[in-house]
Design a protein around this motif. Sequence first.
Motif, PDB file in Angstrom:
ATOM      1  N   ASP A   6      25.355  26.823  15.874  1.00  0.00           N
ATOM      2  CA  ASP A   6      24.338  26.706  14.824  1.00  0.00           C
ATOM      3  C   ASP A   6      25.060  26.773  13.485  1.00  0.00           C
ATOM      4  O   ASP A   6      25.436  27.857  13.038  1.00  0.00           O
ATOM      5  CB  ASP A   6      23.297  27.824  14.956  1.00  0.00           C
ATOM      6  CG  ASP A   6      22.165  27.692  13.934  1.00  0.00           C
ATOM      7  OD1 ASP A   6      22.116  26.659  13.234  1.00  0.00           O
ATOM      8  OD2 ASP A   6      21.336  28.615  13.845  1.00  0.00           O
ATOM      9  N   GLU A 171      17.261  21.556  15.851  1.00  0.00           N
ATOM     10  CA  GLU A 171      17.270  23.022  15.892  1.00  0.00           C
ATOM     11  C   GLU A 171      15.996  23.596  16.528  1.00  0.00           C
ATOM     12  O   GLU A 171      16.089  24.486  17.381  1.00  0.00           O
ATOM     13  CB  GLU A 171      17.534  23.587  14.490  1.00  0.00           C
ATOM     14  CG  GLU A 171      18.975  23.364  14.058  1.00  0.00           C
ATOM     15  CD  GLU A 171      19.194  23.339  12.561  1.00  0.00           C
ATOM     16  OE1 GLU A 171      18.315  23.800  11.806  1.00  0.00           O
ATOM     17  OE2 GLU A 171      20.255  22.837  12.134  1.00  0.00           O
ATOM     18  N   ASP A 193      10.484  26.727  12.661  1.00  0.00           N
ATOM     19  CA  ASP A 193      11.775  27.334  12.331  1.00  0.00           C
ATOM     20  C   ASP A 193      11.948  27.283  10.811  1.00  0.00           C
ATOM     21  O   ASP A 193      12.140  26.208  10.241  1.00  0.00           O
ATOM     22  CB  ASP A 193      12.892  26.549  13.050  1.00  0.00           C
ATOM     23  CG  ASP A 193      14.289  27.024  12.671  1.00  0.00           C
ATOM     24  OD1 ASP A 193      14.433  27.960  11.867  1.00  0.00           O
ATOM     25  OD2 ASP A 193      15.269  26.427  13.184  1.00  0.00           O
TER      26      ASP A 193
HETATM   27 MG   LIG Z   1      18.475  27.780  11.310  1.00  0.00          MG
END
Ligand SMILES: [Mg+2]
Length: 428
Positions: A6, A171, A193
Amino acid sequence: MFAGFDYGTSNCSIGVWQNGAVRLLPVEGRNSLIASTLYAPKPDLELNHRDDVLDMSTQSFDALKFGNDALQAYLRDPTQGYFVKSPKSFLGAKGLNERIKDRFISVVAAMMGNVKRNAESHLDQAIDQVIIGRPVNFQGTGGAAENQQALQMLVAAAHEAGFADVAFLFEPMAAAMEYEASLESEEKILVVDIGGGTTDCSFVLIGPSRREVKNRDADILGHAGERQGGNDYDQALALHSVMPTFGFGDHLKSGLPIPNTYFVDAVSTNDVNAQQRYFSRTTGERLDVFVREGVHPRRIARLARLREVRSTYRLLNEVERAKVNLSEHETAAVGLGFLNEAVEVVCDRKGFGRSTTRLLDRLSDLISETLKQGQTRPDVVYLTGGMAGAPVVRQHLEKVFGRLPLTDSDHFGSVTTGLTIWARNQFT
Ligand SMILES: [Mg+2]
Ligand SMILES: Nc1ncnc2c1ncn2[C@@H]1O[C@H](COP(=O)(O)OP(=O)(O)OP(=O)(O)O)[C@@H](O)[C@H]1O
């Protein structure tokens, strides 16, 4: 060996598959998160040209600092080095020439390389295959060219950092897969998110029978996202609650207002053009005039001083801390000690709430857009990203979703875990 990475606007983390489970590796001391910051010790601070992005070819890797070390080095003396925060925010910017793109790629590569090295120090083999998370959109909705540019830059950086195979996953899709791993029946999940740089929504069909499927495109019922995240909430709080102490909203003795642009530019640390305007000589001269002619010269003098000591990131860092504190407390102070002033600006939840109206409206729009594409109701709403921890955001989401159940992930680990699960699916 494969990993899920990430590369976040605010934080980076990396996971591998070990003993039948995801393991998030330590990347800064024992911490599995490292702030997305870099500090280069040489002064290279003539920010008067658009071209002035840190030139890594003049840097030795050993002299660079990352994460908290980078922040501390910058805070010690903002004028003696080059501080980069959240470079992911710049990857989808329009109008970057090839030279600037190459410079950004090298900055991102150095950060990725640091994460890779630190992670590998806890392994007995190198990581060569990686799934990197990507936001739904790096800029606004419909920004196909910007997305392509950002992805190309991320691939180039990942290769430069030593990853041989690189692929991407949305993501919020990754967070959905993390949730799916413990699911026993099929569900329609809406992931929201809200990170440091982007807000992403994915509406996904998930379930145990789908885990091993190699292409999940058909399971995406809807998605939307744009470049709006925690950094924008920081800037909103800075402008509305802190900038009045710097003269925002003040008038000159002539009765004319001081233009807002100087205050907006000062707090817009993720906008290269705005920062260049603020640090330009012209702005310095204008601020001197405002100090002489302003009704409250001491206030506008703070804006001039902030510019002189090049401390916009420092101010925003203080404001971000106050924003996080407001998640726990009714009020939070922003100290101005770094301007040699014993003044504290007290921010409160009400003021923060007022400053976020536009951001929250946009959040609702993104959610509506995603749900409209899916044409059905989700069974569960899954919240992730650091900003999901802010009460002002939560209250808004509770209003938007009414009776739909809201479930929380590990706000900082769910995406990396899902990316690692997907890396296993794709690379084995
Ligand atoms: Mg993030
Ligand atoms: N308790 C909290 N209350 C409010 N905001 C918080 C809290 N903790 C973290 N944040 C904010 O969350 C943001 C970082 O979230 P996160 O780590 O999910 O971002 P990221 O994944 O790096 O970014 P992106 O996904 O946009 O690339 C920052 O703006 C930070 O200030």
